[in-house]
Design a protein around this motif. Structure first.
Motif, short mmCIF file in Angstrom:
data_model
loop_
_atom_site.label_atom_id
_atom_site.label_comp_id
_atom_site.label_asym_id
_atom_site.label_seq_id
_atom_site.Cartn_x
_atom_site.Cartn_y
_atom_site.Cartn_z
N THR A 178 0.83 -1.20 0.00
CA THR A 178 0.00 0.00 0.00
C THR A 178 0.87 1.25 0.00
OG1 THR A 178 -1.74 -1.18 1.20
CG2 THR A 178 -1.84 1.22 1.22
N LEU A 179 1.92 1.25 0.80
CA LEU A 179 2.83 2.40 0.81
C LEU A 179 3.50 2.58 -0.55
CD1 LEU A 179 4.50 1.95 4.32
CD2 LEU A 179 2.88 3.72 3.64
N CYS A 214 -2.85 14.29 5.15
CA CYS A 214 -3.05 15.69 4.74
C CYS A 214 -3.56 15.79 3.31
CB CYS A 214 -1.76 16.47 4.90
SG CYS A 214 -0.57 16.30 3.55
N ALA A 215 -3.89 17.03 2.90
CA ALA A 215 -4.48 17.28 1.59
C ALA A 215 -3.46 17.83 0.60
CB ALA A 215 -5.63 18.27 1.73
N TRP A 216 -2.16 17.63 0.87
CA TRP A 216 -1.18 18.13 -0.09
C TRP A 216 -1.31 17.35 -1.39
CZ3 TRP A 216 0.78 22.31 -1.30
CH2 TRP A 216 1.85 22.39 -2.21
N THR A 217 -0.99 18.01 -2.49
CA THR A 217 -1.27 17.47 -3.81
C THR A 217 -0.44 16.23 -4.14
OG1 THR A 217 -1.59 18.11 -6.11
CG2 THR A 217 0.42 18.87 -5.03
N LYS A 218 -0.91 15.49 -5.14
CA LYS A 218 -0.23 14.29 -5.62
C LYS A 218 0.41 14.62 -6.96
CE LYS A 218 -3.13 12.76 -2.44
NZ LYS A 218 -3.86 13.73 -1.60
N PRO A 219 1.73 14.60 -7.08
CA PRO A 219 2.38 15.04 -8.33
C PRO A 219 2.15 14.06 -9.47
CG PRO A 219 4.01 14.13 -6.81
CD PRO A 219 2.72 14.20 -6.05
N ALA A 220 2.23 14.58 -10.69
CA ALA A 220 2.07 13.74 -11.88
C ALA A 220 3.23 12.77 -12.03
CB ALA A 220 1.95 14.62 -13.13
N HIS A 221 4.39 13.17 -11.54
CA HIS A 221 5.59 12.32 -11.60
C HIS A 221 6.09 12.08 -10.18
CE1 HIS A 221 5.54 13.02 -15.92
NE2 HIS A 221 5.49 14.32 -15.69
N PRO A 222 5.50 11.08 -9.52
CA PRO A 222 5.80 10.87 -8.10
C PRO A 222 7.20 10.32 -7.86
CG PRO A 222 4.40 9.12 -8.92
CD PRO A 222 4.51 10.12 -10.03
N HIS A 223 7.65 10.49 -6.61
CA HIS A 223 8.88 9.85 -6.18
C HIS A 223 8.63 8.34 -6.07
CE1 HIS A 223 9.34 14.01 -4.65
NE2 HIS A 223 10.63 13.82 -4.92
N PRO A 224 9.71 7.53 -6.03
CA PRO A 224 9.52 6.09 -5.85
C PRO A 224 8.69 5.77 -4.61
CG PRO A 224 11.78 6.54 -6.50
CD PRO A 224 11.13 7.88 -6.25
N THR A 283 -6.30 11.08 -13.95
CA THR A 283 -5.38 11.98 -14.63
C THR A 283 -4.12 12.14 -13.79
OG1 THR A 283 -7.21 13.22 -15.60
CG2 THR A 283 -5.06 14.32 -15.52
N PRO A 284 -2.93 11.90 -14.35
CA PRO A 284 -1.70 12.09 -13.57
C PRO A 284 -1.61 13.51 -13.01
CG PRO A 284 -1.22 10.90 -15.59
CD PRO A 284 -2.66 11.35 -15.69
N GLY A 285 -1.37 13.61 -11.72
CA GLY A 285 -1.33 14.91 -11.07
C GLY A 285 -2.70 15.47 -10.75
N LYS A 300 -0.03 7.67 -5.86
CA LYS A 300 0.38 7.46 -7.25
C LYS A 300 -0.86 7.24 -8.12
CE LYS A 300 4.94 5.65 -6.07
NZ LYS A 300 5.86 4.49 -6.16
N VAL A 301 -0.68 7.41 -9.41
CA VAL A 301 -1.79 7.23 -10.35
C VAL A 301 -2.33 5.82 -10.26
CG1 VAL A 301 -2.47 7.31 -12.77
CG2 VAL A 301 -0.84 8.97 -11.89
N LYS A 302 -3.64 5.69 -10.14
CA LYS A 302 -4.35 4.42 -9.95
C LYS A 302 -3.91 3.73 -8.67
CE LYS A 302 -5.59 3.63 -14.76
NZ LYS A 302 -5.65 2.69 -15.89
N GLY A 303 -3.38 4.52 -7.75
CA GLY A 303 -3.00 4.00 -6.45
C GLY A 303 -3.98 4.45 -5.38
N PHE A 304 -3.47 4.49 -4.18
CA PHE A 304 -4.26 4.81 -2.99
C PHE A 304 -3.89 6.22 -2.53
CE2 PHE A 304 -3.02 4.80 1.59
CZ PHE A 304 -4.26 5.04 2.15
N MET A 305 -4.87 7.08 -2.36
CA MET A 305 -4.63 8.45 -1.93
C MET A 305 -4.57 8.51 -0.41
SD MET A 305 -4.35 10.21 -4.74
CE MET A 305 -3.54 8.73 -5.38
#
Length: 760
Positions: A41-42, A56-66, A605-607, A47-52
């Motif tokens: 899960t972590l 907190c409500a900080w944004t999810k980037p289109a190009h996430p870190h590993p 949508t990514p990001g 990530k895109v098509k992952g688990f939000m």
């Protein structure tokens, strides 16, 4: 910025991030013994098509870190995926009266709720019941009372789909009594920004952070409350952007950061200094500090125009897009520096330095948290900040903007899809046409009004969609006593908390799926969506095996309650919505076509997809049609005068908690371990009051209303704070805050500036 901690205060010598964060995650994992699914899960988190993330409500980037999660986000996931279970067997062994004596941490530490439960007043225990029984009884109770006497509360965690149906349920039932967690934190944002620039939310998107030249922070603890924000901050610093921080507390995350994603930083002493200038403003002193900067900005403008015929202010923007400029200029010019220094607790020299940084930056972003919103004059805090940003046209250009940093993962999105007590913020005519009913038009209850009406006996039913309402509100002891007068209380939750132990005469505890768990309905696995604090919509897909086969999704629970309460309506298809959440998104798109166009096609949508913001386009949906300069009503945002022995108490969250959820007793980033029963205080204030480090004291309310409010058993702890200001933990200090002590405009409880005295 200060680089040396006072040797006589508790502090943390390391940086935010680094091995300390790894250790914090490991300690939570050791305590919770999460299921094996936690690691996967972590890996999918944010990530895109992952688990939000549910934190907190900080944004999810289109190009996430590993690994696109922070320490607190990982703790929240581990907390949800614990292997511990709070089953009917547990409740058979403990009365509710006994459980009231347990700590918040110990209650939630019992693990995931597994069965729907009914409170039995004869045995004072929760007993298992069927879902059908729960829905039928709750529906009958709601049918037996006036809809105006019911409150439907929502925490900031429920998805857009669930929130939309919950708000629709309330209006079909017949009320707008829809308080939510925003009422307790960022309602001041919704009211102030709406009035001043025509948008109730911030104006930035993620790319602005990559383009700005400076970022000013006010009253926000990034290191504990939104650590993933530190990644773009570090990138901004490395490309030369300057970060200026105003905060009474020297928060480690805005001082230095060691990036856990960087092998070089993890394996070497390398770390990044975040703030160029860190100013420990007096709590309640932000209006004065910002006004001092504005005064100097006018002085710079006058000097540069006289000497170089160049403007520092964006005079074209001011002329075309604003009103009230001349009034502000006259007021600021007459402002006296001794008053600014006295009220802000900062030197003129420091404020001039901050103003020079702002004046020289072509593009600037303002970010803030509850240090600005939770004050009696919180509206004026945001009005002052808006003044400063409008002077240089720093709204509506790339790389600029005002950006509140939200807490709960979907608290902004819930408002977007209709959870609001204010009917003017909801497209009621569209809902009427769409669903064939006449929505109620009367203003509903916000959090403060709901509490007042519970105290008076007017409210008869309370439904809580998540959260820990009784623990989070002011005037807690009085509220808990009044709660027993309610006829019906219903709590929808994943884990046990104190609010579940303060019951009405009929009470149900309904366990729901966690966001990380697979939500399997008639049409197959379901995705849900959230809105981040930058107004982008993200899809989330849980894949883990549910903690119990008896759990229902939040959406299915809302649908079940609504079906049991309301008369059938052919346009209101609860069964179809519960079977296929894409149909809910179709309804959301029909209600809000401009913001949710092609909703189902854009879920992943990514990001995220941006729902838009008129102020970002310099379209001002205000009464005047322009952005509004204002003159502050007060130079201090606290609602009381200083007096001998009176302190300004600000409530704090530790590094080991999220809102009312206490993961453990390590506030590592402040150097406090093993306890939450502390009063943080400047060493000189300790000496002046005749107190000593480690002394046990109580805090008593000094609100002047004759009501005795006191919290005992607190340890005096020396800490780097402005003189006259003290700190202690939320929610433990809530009993000290009167219900009437709130922002004048938004009714947000003023938890960052409570008048108190120390009792030995």
């Amino acid at each position: 910025m200060p680089t040396n901690e006072d040797e006589h205060t508790v502090h943390y010598e390391g940086a935010e991030g680094g091995w300390g964060s790894v250790r914090g995650i490991a300690e939570t994992a050791w305590r919770e013994a999460p299921t094996p699914a936690a690691l996967n899960t972590l890996r999918r988190q944010n990530k895109v098509k992952g688990f939000m993330c549910v934190s907190c409500a900080w944004t999810k980037p289109a190009h996430p870190h590993p690994l696109e999660f922070c320490e607190n986000g990982a703790k929240a996931t581990i907390w949800e995926l614990t292997s511990r279970r709070c089953s009917p067997e547990f409740f058979a062994q403990h009365t509710v009266e006994e459980l009231k004596t347990w700590s918040d941490h110990d209650l939630e530490h019992q693990g995931r709720l597994t069965h729907p439960l009914r409170y039995d007043p004869v045995s004072d225990k929760y007993v298992p019941c069927s879902w059908d029984e729960a829905f039928a009884k709750i529906g009958a109770e709601l049918q037996a009372i006036s809809p105006q006497d019911a409150v439907f509360y929502a925490s900031g965690r429920a998805s857009l789909e669930t929130s939309y149906l919950y708000a629709l349920f309330a209006r079909l039932y017949g009320h707008n009594n829809l308080p939510d967690s925003s009422n307790m934190c960022h309602e001041t944002t919704s009211v102030a920004l709406k009035k001043l620039i025509g948008s109730p939310v911030g104006t930035c998107i993620l790319s602005d952070l990559h383009l700005c030249d400076t970022i000013f922070f006010f009253g926000q603890n990034t290191g504990s409350n939104s650590p993933r924000l530190l990644h773009p901050l570090q990138e901004a610093v490395k490309r030369g952007a300057k970060i200026v921080t105003f905060n009474p507390v020297r928060e480690k995350g805005l001082e230095v950061f060691k990036n856990p994603q960087s092998p070089v930083e993890m394996l070497t002493p390398k770390k990044t200094q975040i703030s160029t200038l860190y100013l420990q403003v007096k709590t309640g002193g932000d209006i004065a500090a910002i006004s001092g900067m504005i005064k100097h900005l006018f002085e710079i403008e006058k000097r540069t125009w006289t000497e170089k015929k160049q403007h520092v202010l964006d005079v074209d923007f001011i002329d075309q897009h604003t009103i009230g400029f001349e009034e502000l200029k006259e007021w600021a010019t007459a402002l006296e520096w001794p008053k600014v220094e006295e009220e802000s607790g900062l030197s003129r020299e420091d404020l001039l330095t901050a103003a020079e940084i702002y004046a020289e930056a072509p593009r600037a972003i303002a970010m803030y948290g509850m240090g600005l919103t939770q004050h009696v004059h919180g509206f004026d805090n945001l009005a002052a900040l808006t003044n400063l940003w409008l002077l240089k046209g720093n709204i509506g250009r790339e790389g600029t903007g005002i950006s509140p940093v939200r807490g709960h993962s979907n608290v902004q999105g819930q408002r977007t899809v209709g959870i609001s007590e204010k009917p003017e913020l909801v497209p009621l005519d569209q809902l009427a046409e769409q669903f064939g009913f006449e929505p109620p038009r009367e203003e509903g209850m916000n959090t403060v009004k709901a509490c007042q009406n519970i105290l008076s006996g007017k409210v008869r039913a309370f439904i809580g969609l998540g959260g820990n309402f009784v623990r989070a509100i002011p005037e807690r002891e009085k509220m808990e006593r009044a709660w027993a007068g309610l006829r019906l209380t219903v709590q929808i939750a994943t884990k046990l908390n104190r609010s579940h132990l303060i019951n009405g005469k009929v009470a149900y505890l309904l366990p729901c799926l966690g966001r990380s768990e697979e939500d399997l309905q008639a049409s197959g696995p379901q995705a849900v969506t959230m809105e981040d604090s930058l107004s982008c919509i993200h899809g989330s897909l849980g894949k883990n095996t549910p903690a119990s086969p008896f759990l229902m999704s939040e959406l299915a629970i809302v649908a079940g309650l609504a079906k049991a309460t309301l008369a059938p309506n052919p346009k209101v298809t609860w069964d179809a919505w519960a079977a296929d959440y894409s149909k809910v998104r179709q309804s959301i798109e029909e209600t809000y076509p401009d913001q949710f166009r092609d909703f189902n096609e854009r879920v992943f949508t990514p990001g995220g997809f941006y729902r838009g913001n008129a102020a970002r386009e310099r379209i001002w949906k205000t009464e005047s049609g322009k952005a509004q300069f204002t003159v502050p009503k007060s130079m201090r945002s606290v609602g009381f005068a200083d007096a001998l022995g009176r302190y300004r108490l600000m409530t704090l969250r530790s590094n080991d908690q999220f809102n009312t959820t206490i993961y453990g007793f390590s506030d590592r980033l402040r150097g406090i371990e093993g306890t939450r029963s502390v009063v943080l205080m400047h060493p000189d204030d300790i000496a002046a009051a005749g107190l000593s480090d480690g002394q046990l004291v109580a805090l008593a309310s000094d609100a002047g209303d004759g009501v005795h409010r006191q919290v005992d058993g607190l340890t005096i702890t020396p800490f780097s704070l402005p003189r006259g200001c003290i700190g202690a933990y939320y929610p433990e200090m809530n009993p000290l805050m009167p219900l009437w002590y709130h922002d004048e405009e938004s009714k947000t409880p003023a938890a960052k500036g409570i008048p108190v005295r120390i009792v030995c």
